[in-house]
Motif scaffolding. Structure first.
Motif, short mmCIF file in Angstrom:
data_model
loop_
_atom_site.label_atom_id
_atom_site.label_comp_id
_atom_site.label_asym_id
_atom_site.label_seq_id
_atom_site.Cartn_x
_atom_site.Cartn_y
_atom_site.Cartn_z
N LEU A 95 7.88 5.59 62.96
CA LEU A 95 6.56 6.18 62.94
C LEU A 95 6.27 6.97 64.22
N VAL A 96 7.22 6.95 65.16
CA VAL A 96 7.02 7.69 66.40
C VAL A 96 6.85 9.18 66.10
N ASP A 97 5.79 9.78 66.60
CA ASP A 97 5.54 11.19 66.33
C ASP A 97 5.66 12.06 67.58
N GLU A 98 5.54 11.45 68.74
CA GLU A 98 5.64 12.19 69.99
C GLU A 98 6.89 11.74 70.75
N PHE A 99 7.67 12.70 71.19
CA PHE A 99 8.90 12.40 71.91
C PHE A 99 8.84 12.99 73.31
N PRO A 100 9.44 12.33 74.29
CA PRO A 100 9.46 12.88 75.65
C PRO A 100 10.11 14.26 75.67
N ASP A 101 9.61 15.13 76.52
CA ASP A 101 10.17 16.48 76.65
C ASP A 101 11.66 16.40 76.97
N ASN A 102 12.39 17.37 76.43
CA ASN A 102 13.82 17.54 76.72
C ASN A 102 14.71 16.45 76.15
N THR A 103 14.18 15.61 75.27
CA THR A 103 15.05 14.71 74.51
C THR A 103 15.53 15.48 73.28
N LEU A 104 16.56 14.99 72.65
CA LEU A 104 17.06 15.64 71.44
C LEU A 104 15.99 15.64 70.35
N HIS A 105 15.24 14.53 70.24
CA HIS A 105 14.15 14.47 69.26
C HIS A 105 13.18 15.63 69.46
N HIS A 106 12.80 15.84 70.71
CA HIS A 106 11.83 16.88 71.04
C HIS A 106 12.39 18.28 70.73
N VAL A 107 13.65 18.51 71.11
CA VAL A 107 14.30 19.80 70.88
C VAL A 107 14.31 20.14 69.39
N ILE A 108 14.69 19.16 68.56
CA ILE A 108 14.76 19.41 67.12
C ILE A 108 13.37 19.64 66.55
N LYS A 109 12.42 18.82 66.93
CA LYS A 109 11.05 18.94 66.40
C LYS A 109 10.46 20.31 66.74
N GLU A 110 10.63 20.75 67.99
CA GLU A 110 10.08 22.04 68.41
C GLU A 110 10.76 23.19 67.66
N ALA A 111 12.07 23.08 67.46
CA ALA A 111 12.83 24.16 66.81
C ALA A 111 12.49 24.27 65.33
N LEU A 112 12.13 23.14 64.70
CA LEU A 112 11.95 23.14 63.25
C LEU A 112 10.50 23.02 62.81
N GLU A 113 9.57 23.07 63.75
CA GLU A 113 8.16 23.01 63.39
C GLU A 113 7.82 24.18 62.46
N GLY A 114 7.29 23.84 61.29
CA GLY A 114 6.95 24.87 60.32
C GLY A 114 8.08 25.22 59.37
N LYS A 115 9.29 24.75 59.70
CA LYS A 115 10.45 25.05 58.85
C LYS A 115 10.77 23.90 57.90
N VAL A 116 10.25 22.72 58.19
CA VAL A 116 10.48 21.55 57.35
C VAL A 116 9.15 20.90 57.04
N ILE A 117 9.12 20.07 56.00
CA ILE A 117 7.88 19.43 55.57
C ILE A 117 7.32 18.52 56.65
#
Length: 318
Positions: A95-117
């Protein structure tokens, strides 16, 4: 035992914390707390309390003991334990929605915002597979390798079909590959810090020793009695128990060294073999629009779950 604490006199060693961007501001190590100081007086008192029959101004055993505390209580080691704890919490909390900056989670989320549901969910799932050695400790090496390979395939599909800018897609894959390669190193038995300038090192060594030197911490953790080890790292052991263990290390260090190095090298060879075999399985698949449409007649049973994971991930795409 030496107490690791703040001292008034001039310390013989002190360390400043290594600040890692993986940790949110509120979780950063407090410099005042993380700084470790071991005074000359405390060290001398401990050495005197051991009452060795032989005396030597260049006492190797005393130096080993000191190195153990420097390593275990160094700011880098503290930061590593904090990172590992944070990573496990993230890996177990879907359920984690916020990830620390510069983690892989954050990189993927920022890159795919608006591209996935659901970019947060997608980022969480994809990052977990790319870093399977961290997020899937209970699975086998083969299973983790398969998830890692499937995560890489998923990322490649995303980069090819969901980025309008080729440079953006290349940057995305560079990040994915960096984390992928680091995770393979972890699987082989290396200590790796993501998003830092620190080079990987063999898990039995430390940054305070040469690459092939076995750290005293490794020796203590492996060969010291488990109950005493817990007391030892807290400074609650007795001089008699410590002296007995230090003499054991002195008498058996070369034997222990060979055992530990041989174990790591064997593990590295086995992991490399298993990863190569997994790559061969994935290369044998027939792919269509990111899905596996045809597989080998005989395949590991765990692949059924991984193929389903891949299909579910593709269903998240717009």
């Amino acid at each position: 035992m030496i107490k690791i604490s703040h001292v008034q006199q001039t310390p013989i060693y002190s360390f400043k914390p290594v600040v890692d961007k993986n940790i949110p501001d509120k979780n950063k190590v407090n410099t005042q707390i993380a700084t470790v100081a071991i005074s000359e007086e405390s060290h001398n008192k401990y050495i005197q309390s051991l009452k060795f029959k032989e005396t030597n101004k260049d006492d190797v055993l005393g130096q080993q003991f000191k190195e153990f505390y420097e390593e275990y209580h160094s700011a880098e080691a503290i930061e590593k334990r904090r990172l590992e704890r944070l990573e496990k919490e993230q890996a177990n909390n879907r359920l984690v929605d916020e990830f620390p900056d510069n983690t892989l989670h954050h990189v993927i989320k920022e890159a795919l915002e608006g591209k996935v549901i659901n970019a947060s969910l997608y980022a969480k799932e994809l990052a977990s597979t790319i870093r399977s050695s961290v997020s899937m400790p209970d699975k086998s090496v083969e299973e983790r390798a398969a998830y890692r390979e499937m995560g890489l395939k998923q990322a490649e599909y995303i980069a090819e079909h969901y980025f309008d800018d080729e440079l953006e897609a290349a940057s995305f894959m560079n990040e994915i590959n960096k984390y992928y390669e680091n995770d393979v190193l972890r699987e082989k038995g290396y200590v790796v810090f993501d998003n830092s300038d620190l080079e990987p090192l063999k898990s039995y060594s430390s940054r305070m020793s040469n690459d092939d030197d076995i750290s005293f911490y490794t020796l203590a953790k492996r060969y010291m009695d488990k109950d005493y080890f817990e007391r030892f790292i807290k400074g609650e052991g007795t001089p008699k128990e410590s002296a007995r263990f230090l003499m054991e290390i002195k008498n058996n260090k070369e034997k222990y060294r060979e055992e530990i190095i041989e174990e790591l090298e064997l593990n590295e060879q086995q992991v490399e073999k298993q990863i190569t075999a997994t790559k061969s399985i994935f290369d044998s698949f027939v792919w269509e629009n990111g899905l596996v449409t045809e597989t080998m007649e005989e395949q590991p049973t765990y692949l059924v779950e991984i193929l389903k994971w891949n299909k579910d991930m593709l269903n998240l795409l717009n």
